[in-house]
Scaffold this active site. Structure first.
Site, PDB file in Angstrom:
ATOM      1  N   GLY A  19       0.984  -0.897   0.012  1.00 26.77           N
ATOM      2  CA  GLY A  19       0.097  -0.028  -0.021  1.00 26.77           C
ATOM      3  C   GLY A  19       0.851   1.290  -0.128  1.00 26.77           C
ATOM      4  N   SER A  79       6.008  -5.156  -0.983  1.00 25.49           N
ATOM      5  CA  SER A  79       5.807  -3.862  -1.242  1.00 25.49           C
ATOM      6  C   SER A  79       6.201  -2.782  -0.203  1.00 25.49           C
ATOM      7  CB  SER A  79       4.592  -3.698  -2.022  1.00 25.49           C
ATOM      8  OG  SER A  79       4.542  -2.364  -2.586  1.00 25.49           O
ATOM      9  N   ALA A  80       5.367  -2.075   0.407  1.00 27.17           N
ATOM     10  CA  ALA A  80       5.390  -1.378   1.607  1.00 27.17           C
ATOM     11  C   ALA A  80       5.855  -2.111   2.923  1.00 27.17           C
ATOM     12  CB  ALA A  80       4.092  -0.411   1.902  1.00 27.17           C
ATOM     13  N   HIS A 122       9.227  -2.959  -6.551  1.00 27.68           N
ATOM     14  CA  HIS A 122       8.845  -2.527  -7.790  1.00 27.68           C
ATOM     15  C   HIS A 122       9.736  -2.034  -8.873  1.00 27.68           C
ATOM     16  CE1 HIS A 122       5.204  -3.526  -5.741  1.00 27.68           C
ATOM     17  NE2 HIS A 122       5.246  -2.541  -5.088  1.00 27.68           N
ATOM     18  N   GLU A 159      10.108  -7.069 -10.070  1.00 31.09           N
ATOM     19  CA  GLU A 159       8.754  -7.762  -9.821  1.00 31.09           C
ATOM     20  C   GLU A 159       9.202  -9.329  -9.807  1.00 31.09           C
ATOM     21  OE1 GLU A 159       7.646  -5.606  -8.388  1.00 31.09           O
ATOM     22  OE2 GLU A 159       5.665  -5.007  -9.276  1.00 31.09           O
TER      23      GLU A 159
END
Length: 235
Positions: free
Chosen positions: A90, A122-123, A159, A194
């Site tokens: 997020g 991710s986050a 990413h 990724e």
């Protein structure tokens, strides 16, 4: 012993949520019955319950029950007693702000360093480095500090994207932004593409997946890091 998976993303193109990581997670969370999920990277106006249900569906494939941290009256105790922890993706600024607000950043750091298995995507991966200074996210809120969990002595850029050959885009590349970061900060930055992740066991930090990662060090040319490379030497 630390057991940590730090993944660039939760979902690959044309894939289901966490699908590409499930074989790894099956081993990583071996003997885990219940997982504590931290959905704080999504603003509270976007349902934490819906996000947690998405995670529940994925982990049902591993016969692991998922509890969202928002379901507990005391977040600190929830972290302290967790069998395992997953922090999803997020907005990194929102995530860190909520971790400070709920006073659990230091608690997560302590329990994971003491052996509680951790997964970040991710986050949730951004916060595994020294700071969130190399996130791709917009600072839609301002946390008390950019300091994060410090599971390794470098920063993550999940990413990570390479410049597109023959593109007419004239804006800054990811590499440009990281070079700007190094004008003010000394720590290395690992660009995770990724489908790549880091597997941390004790003091070992190994790049996993089928793609190379892009390593940036201050005042040096960036290099490509091959899968299965040990990265615990980075400082």
């Amino acid at each position: 012993m630390r057991k940590i998976i730090i993944a660039s993303t939760s979902t690959l193109y044309n894939g289901a949520y966490l699908d590409y990581l499930l074989p790894t997670l099956k081993k990583h969370f071996e003997n885990v019955k219940t997982l504590l999920f931290i959905p704080y990277a999504r603003p509270s106006g976007i349902s934490h319950e819906a996000y947690t249900n998405k995670v529940k569906a994925a982990f049902s494939n591993l016969n692991i029950e998922v509890k969202g941290i928002h379901e507990f009256e005391n977040p600190i105790e929830a972290v302290q007693h967790a069998e395992a922890i997953f922090t999803g993706g997020g907005n990194t600024f929102v995530l860190v702000n909520e971790l400070f607000k709920n006073k659990i950043l230091d608690t997560i750091e302590k329990v994971v360093k003491n052996g509680t298995p951790y997964l970040g995507t991710s986050a949730g991966s951004n916060i595994c480095g020294l700071t969130i200074g190399t996130t791709n996210d917009m600072p839609i809120v301002y946390p008390p500090s950019f300091r994060t969990l410090g599971f390794m002595s470098f920063n993550i850029n999940p990413h990570y994207l390479d410049p597109v050959e023959n593109s007419e885009h004239m804006g800054e590349t990811r590499e440009t932004r990281i070079n700007e970061f190094h004008q003010f900060n000394p720590q290395p930055v690992l660009g995770l593409r990724e489908g790549s992740w880091l597997e941390v066991k004790g003091t070992s930090i190994i790049l996993k997946g089928n793609l190379t990662a892009r390593l940036f060090k201050r005042n040096e040319n960036p290099i490509e890091v091959e899968p299965e490379t040990e990265l615990n030497y980075l400082k």
